[in-house]
Write a protein that holds these residues in place. Sequence first.
Motif, PDB file in Angstrom:
ATOM      1  N   THR A   1      27.116  88.828  26.525  1.00  0.00           N
ATOM      2  CA  THR A   1      26.415  88.486  27.770  1.00  0.00           C
ATOM      3  C   THR A   1      24.978  88.056  27.525  1.00  0.00           C
ATOM      4  N   GLY A   2      24.365  88.534  26.424  1.00  0.00           N
ATOM      5  CA  GLY A   2      23.019  88.121  26.095  1.00  0.00           C
ATOM      6  C   GLY A   2      22.013  89.260  26.096  1.00  0.00           C
ATOM      7  N   ILE A   3      20.758  88.912  25.887  1.00  0.00           N
ATOM      8  CA  ILE A   3      19.657  89.866  25.755  1.00  0.00           C
ATOM      9  C   ILE A   3      18.696  89.674  26.919  1.00  0.00           C
ATOM     10  N   VAL A   4      18.306  90.788  27.548  1.00  0.00           N
ATOM     11  CA  VAL A   4      17.344  90.748  28.646  1.00  0.00           C
ATOM     12  C   VAL A   4      16.046  91.409  28.186  1.00  0.00           C
ATOM     13  N   LEU A   5      14.931  90.716  28.396  1.00  0.00           N
ATOM     14  CA  LEU A   5      13.614  91.237  28.039  1.00  0.00           C
ATOM     15  C   LEU A   5      12.835  91.601  29.290  1.00  0.00           C
ATOM     16  N   ASP A   6      11.890  92.535  29.150  1.00  0.00           N
ATOM     17  CA  ASP A   6      11.043  92.860  30.301  1.00  0.00           C
ATOM     18  C   ASP A   6      10.021  91.762  30.562  1.00  0.00           C
ATOM     19  N   ARG A   7       9.659  90.998  29.514  1.00  0.00           N
ATOM     20  CA  ARG A   7       8.717  89.882  29.636  1.00  0.00           C
ATOM     21  C   ARG A   7       9.225  88.755  28.754  1.00  0.00           C
ATOM     22  N   SER A   8       9.267  87.541  29.289  1.00  0.00           N
ATOM     23  CA  SER A   8       9.800  86.443  28.488  1.00  0.00           C
ATOM     24  C   SER A   8       9.085  85.138  28.793  1.00  0.00           C
ATOM     25  N   ALA A   9       8.760  84.407  27.723  1.00  0.00           N
ATOM     26  CA  ALA A   9       8.186  83.063  27.861  1.00  0.00           C
ATOM     27  C   ALA A   9       9.224  81.988  27.567  1.00  0.00           C
ATOM     28  N   PHE A  10      10.492  82.376  27.387  1.00  0.00           N
ATOM     29  CA  PHE A  10      11.554  81.382  27.226  1.00  0.00           C
ATOM     30  C   PHE A  10      11.842  80.717  28.565  1.00  0.00           C
ATOM     31  N   TYR A  11      11.666  79.390  28.632  1.00  0.00           N
ATOM     32  CA  TYR A  11      12.063  78.697  29.855  1.00  0.00           C
ATOM     33  C   TYR A  11      13.584  78.683  29.911  1.00  0.00           C
ATOM     34  N   PRO A  12      14.179  79.178  31.015  1.00  0.00           N
ATOM     35  CA  PRO A  12      15.630  79.364  31.053  1.00  0.00           C
ATOM     36  C   PRO A  12      16.422  78.116  31.426  1.00  0.00           C
TER      37      PRO A  12
END
Length: 244
Positions: A33-44
């Motif tokens: 399903t993937g990885i969830v971060l509390d803070r992310s700068a990856f444009y989805p």
Amino acid sequence: MGVTRHGRTDRLDLLDPTLREWECTVVAADPETGIVLDRSAFYPGGGGQPPDHGVLLWQGVQTRIAGTRKGDDLYLIPVEGDPVPPVGTQVVGAVEDERRSLLMRTHSGLHILCGVVFRDFGALVTGGNMEPGEARMDFNLPEVPGEFKARLEELVNAEIMADRKVVTKVLARDEALALPDIIRTQSNLIPADEAEIRIVDIVGLDVQADGGTHVASTAAVGKVQVVKVESKGKANRRVRVRLV
């Protein structure tokens, strides 16, 4: 969800599109399903702009990120076979700079194109797509003026050389929709339940609702070449461009 938060993730990519590396914590992790971060700068991904690539660095290990999936959370998709950091792990996220920077230039270039076509030819957008350094945009343009391709390229590059500021802001829905002509697509694509709307303003040229990442001024786009203008139906024209 809000504009700068999606599920459990703070959207650093929209708060600071120049950010390429940051510290964060894994709040969910699964190879499928993937990885969830509390803070992310990856444009989805979204609005025609593809998702970022990059890595997560943790405890001497590297997890490559090949894309994202939007759901109740923003799920980072690891490259198959790469290790997945456990929940609670402190990681360093890093976005691939060359790809993101080129996409930001491309996206801002499309807004310049859109602004010029709307201002000078009165046409709305009917579709579009981009990859790093190249893109297409479709317009509702029944009549194509003479020398349209060459004239359009000249006008777009004049706006780039004008070094106009590119400003983003988040407004309440009613306030945003009260702005004239912020919907530049033929159909209104803003979800009905969106309480806040992000606005991208190329000062003096183009103001529209948009959720992507952009450069700080038009000069940063570089030079745009109009590669081809195609007919895609009775009133639809496809403009293909690339950065040179």
